[in-house]
Scaffold this motif. Structure first.
Motif, PDB file in Angstrom:
ATOM      1  N   ILE A 185       0.982  -1.218  -0.012  1.00 19.24           N
ATOM      2  CA  ILE A 185       0.048  -0.222  -0.091  1.00 19.24           C
ATOM      3  C   ILE A 185       0.956   1.300  -0.072  1.00 19.24           C
ATOM      4  O   ILE A 185       1.752   1.282   0.834  1.00 19.24           O
ATOM      5  N   THR A 186       0.467   2.219  -0.881  1.00 22.60           N
ATOM      6  CA  THR A 186       1.451   3.390  -1.061  1.00 22.60           C
ATOM      7  C   THR A 186       0.699   4.672  -0.534  1.00 22.60           C
ATOM      8  O   THR A 186       1.173   5.785  -0.677  1.00 22.60           O
ATOM      9  N   ALA A 187      -0.314   4.669   0.036  1.00 24.22           N
ATOM     10  CA  ALA A 187      -1.009   5.938   0.314  1.00 24.22           C
ATOM     11  C   ALA A 187      -2.080   5.453   1.648  1.00 24.22           C
ATOM     12  O   ALA A 187      -2.857   4.416   1.568  1.00 24.22           O
ATOM     13  N   LEU A 188      -2.437   6.323   2.542  1.00 21.08           N
ATOM     14  CA  LEU A 188      -3.320   6.083   3.555  1.00 21.08           C
ATOM     15  C   LEU A 188      -4.108   7.383   3.717  1.00 21.08           C
ATOM     16  O   LEU A 188      -3.793   8.664   3.429  1.00 21.08           O
ATOM     17  N   ILE A 189      -5.568   7.171   3.758  1.00 16.78           N
ATOM     18  CA  ILE A 189      -6.207   8.443   4.261  1.00 16.78           C
ATOM     19  C   ILE A 189      -6.578   8.091   5.774  1.00 16.78           C
ATOM     20  O   ILE A 189      -6.980   7.092   6.104  1.00 16.78           O
ATOM     21  N   VAL A 190      -6.518   9.162   6.496  1.00 17.57           N
ATOM     22  CA  VAL A 190      -6.699   8.915   7.828  1.00 17.57           C
ATOM     23  C   VAL A 190      -7.775   9.952   8.407  1.00 17.57           C
ATOM     24  O   VAL A 190      -7.490  11.297   8.030  1.00 17.57           O
ATOM     25  N   HIS A 191      -8.483   9.622   8.903  1.00 16.41           N
ATOM     26  CA  HIS A 191      -9.497  10.506   9.801  1.00 16.41           C
ATOM     27  C   HIS A 191      -9.381  10.783  11.184  1.00 16.41           C
ATOM     28  O   HIS A 191      -8.982   9.871  11.983  1.00 16.41           O
ATOM     29  N   SER A 192      -9.106  11.953  11.639  1.00 15.97           N
ATOM     30  CA  SER A 192      -8.938  13.366  11.317  1.00 15.97           C
ATOM     31  C   SER A 192      -7.726  13.971  10.884  1.00 15.97           C
ATOM     32  O   SER A 192      -6.682  13.159  11.418  1.00 15.97           O
ATOM     33  N   ASP A 193      -7.929  15.387  10.827  1.00 15.49           N
ATOM     34  CA  ASP A 193      -6.362  15.838  10.863  1.00 15.49           C
ATOM     35  C   ASP A 193      -5.272  15.597  11.894  1.00 15.49           C
ATOM     36  O   ASP A 193      -4.105  15.260  11.680  1.00 15.49           O
ATOM     37  N   ARG A 208     -32.070  10.117  -0.124  1.00 14.44           N
ATOM     38  CA  ARG A 208     -30.462  10.005  -0.098  1.00 14.44           C
ATOM     39  C   ARG A 208     -30.212  11.142  -0.843  1.00 14.44           C
ATOM     40  O   ARG A 208     -30.292  11.721  -1.884  1.00 14.44           O
ATOM     41  N   VAL A 209     -29.006  11.846  -0.134  1.00 13.61           N
ATOM     42  CA  VAL A 209     -28.538  13.057  -0.674  1.00 13.61           C
ATOM     43  C   VAL A 209     -26.818  12.885  -0.938  1.00 13.61           C
ATOM     44  O   VAL A 209     -26.237  12.360  -0.172  1.00 13.61           O
ATOM     45  N   LEU A 210     -26.392  12.952  -2.068  1.00 12.87           N
ATOM     46  CA  LEU A 210     -24.951  13.200  -2.440  1.00 12.87           C
ATOM     47  C   LEU A 210     -24.421  14.415  -2.217  1.00 12.87           C
ATOM     48  O   LEU A 210     -24.735  15.242  -2.989  1.00 12.87           O
ATOM     49  N   ILE A 211     -23.510  14.518  -1.324  1.00  8.14           N
ATOM     50  CA  ILE A 211     -22.740  15.903  -1.090  1.00  8.14           C
ATOM     51  C   ILE A 211     -21.128  15.573  -1.401  1.00  8.14           C
ATOM     52  O   ILE A 211     -20.727  14.837  -0.673  1.00  8.14           O
ATOM     53  N   LEU A 212     -20.601  16.223  -2.482  1.00  8.46           N
ATOM     54  CA  LEU A 212     -19.467  15.944  -2.623  1.00  8.46           C
ATOM     55  C   LEU A 212     -18.347  16.651  -1.820  1.00  8.46           C
ATOM     56  O   LEU A 212     -18.496  17.885  -1.935  1.00  8.46           O
ATOM     57  N   PRO A 213     -17.223  16.064  -1.323  1.00  8.91           N
ATOM     58  CA  PRO A 213     -16.239  16.898  -0.641  1.00  8.91           C
ATOM     59  C   PRO A 213     -15.204  17.264  -1.721  1.00  8.91           C
ATOM     60  O   PRO A 213     -15.238  16.827  -2.777  1.00  8.91           O
ATOM     61  N   GLU A 214     -14.428  18.234  -1.206  1.00  9.15           N
ATOM     62  CA  GLU A 214     -13.395  18.832  -2.092  1.00  9.15           C
ATOM     63  C   GLU A 214     -11.794  18.085  -1.494  1.00  9.15           C
ATOM     64  O   GLU A 214     -11.656  17.825  -0.680  1.00  9.15           O
ATOM     65  N   LEU A 215     -10.932  17.733  -2.541  1.00 10.74           N
ATOM     66  CA  LEU A 215      -9.777  17.146  -2.398  1.00 10.74           C
ATOM     67  C   LEU A 215      -8.892  18.336  -2.445  1.00 10.74           C
ATOM     68  O   LEU A 215      -8.700  19.109  -3.622  1.00 10.74           O
ATOM     69  N   VAL A 216      -8.048  18.698  -1.472  1.00 10.99           N
ATOM     70  CA  VAL A 216      -7.053  19.675  -1.425  1.00 10.99           C
ATOM     71  C   VAL A 216      -5.626  19.391  -1.389  1.00 10.99           C
ATOM     72  O   VAL A 216      -5.351  18.476  -0.343  1.00 10.99           O
ATOM     73  N   SER A 219      -5.507  13.382   4.862  1.00 11.01           N
ATOM     74  CA  SER A 219      -6.407  13.757   6.003  1.00 11.01           C
ATOM     75  C   SER A 219      -7.810  13.802   5.691  1.00 11.01           C
ATOM     76  O   SER A 219      -8.220  14.376   4.378  1.00 11.01           O
ATOM     77  N   TYR A 220      -8.822  13.620   6.449  1.00  6.70           N
ATOM     78  CA  TYR A 220     -10.225  13.868   6.329  1.00  6.70           C
ATOM     79  C   TYR A 220     -10.543  14.829   7.029  1.00  6.70           C
ATOM     80  O   TYR A 220     -10.280  14.596   8.447  1.00  6.70           O
ATOM     81  N   ASP A 221     -10.902  16.254   6.819  1.00  6.92           N
ATOM     82  CA  ASP A 221     -11.562  17.196   7.641  1.00  6.92           C
ATOM     83  C   ASP A 221     -10.864  18.449   7.058  1.00  6.92           C
ATOM     84  O   ASP A 221     -11.711  19.339   6.879  1.00  6.92           O
ATOM     85  N   PRO A 250     -17.974  19.672   2.720  1.00  6.44           N
ATOM     86  CA  PRO A 250     -18.657  21.131   2.751  1.00  6.44           C
ATOM     87  C   PRO A 250     -19.566  20.919   4.066  1.00  6.44           C
ATOM     88  O   PRO A 250     -20.816  20.847   3.883  1.00  6.44           O
ATOM     89  N   LYS A 251     -18.916  21.229   5.120  1.00  8.01           N
ATOM     90  CA  LYS A 251     -19.849  21.168   6.176  1.00  8.01           C
ATOM     91  C   LYS A 251     -20.931  21.977   6.541  1.00  8.01           C
ATOM     92  O   LYS A 251     -22.199  21.602   7.107  1.00  8.01           O
ATOM     93  N   ALA A 252     -21.023  23.162   6.110  1.00  5.67           N
ATOM     94  CA  ALA A 252     -22.153  23.950   5.937  1.00  5.67           C
ATOM     95  C   ALA A 252     -23.356  23.378   5.018  1.00  5.67           C
ATOM     96  O   ALA A 252     -24.385  23.451   5.695  1.00  5.67           O
TER      97      ALA A 252
END
Length: 122
Positions: A24-32, A102-110, A57-59, A76-78
């Motif tokens: 594995i070459t990448a990890l996503i970790v919740h939270s910052d 069901r509502v799909l709300i997409l996050p942004e990748l920074v 990171s997630y958040d 998009p927390k708001a």
């Protein structure tokens, strides 16, 4: 996942070992803060970020303060809050007759340094 909390270093080491075994070459970790602890641990162990393993990171609350600056998924927390309240009010007004939604709300990748490999020096 503060590194000074008993057991957290062992948890991160276990994750790192599984990553190595599975290539594995990448990890996503919740939270910052947890992602920052993982980054600190990896750095202490001589694991290069992002060259050996990329971190996301997630958040995105404090991810930019990490070293290296952490790539983050920014929800998009708001908008999430607004949609949740709208759905709740609608459900209360219409009673149980309203079908589940069901509502799909997409996050942004920074993108930041923790996932973008640096250009090699020539």
């Amino acid at each position: 996942m503060a590194l000074d909390v008993p057991g957290h270093r062992q948890i991160i080491e276990g994750i790192l070992n599984r990553c190595r075994r599975s290539r594995i070459t990448a990890l996503i970790v919740h939270s910052d803060p947890d992602a920052m602890s993982v980054a600190q641990y990896l750095t202490e162990r001589g694991v290069a970020i992002p060259d050996d393993i990329a971190l996301v990171s997630y958040d995105d609350e404090v991810a930019h303060l990490a070293e290296p600056a952490m790539t983050a998924v920014r929800p998009p927390k708001a908008r999430v809050g607004r949609v949740a309240v709208e759905m709740m009010v609608s459900r209360l007004m219409e009673g149980r007759r309203r079908p589940a939604q069901r509502v799909l709300i997409l996050p942004e990748l920074v993108l930041r340094d923790s996932s973008v490999k640096r250009a090699s020096a020539v």
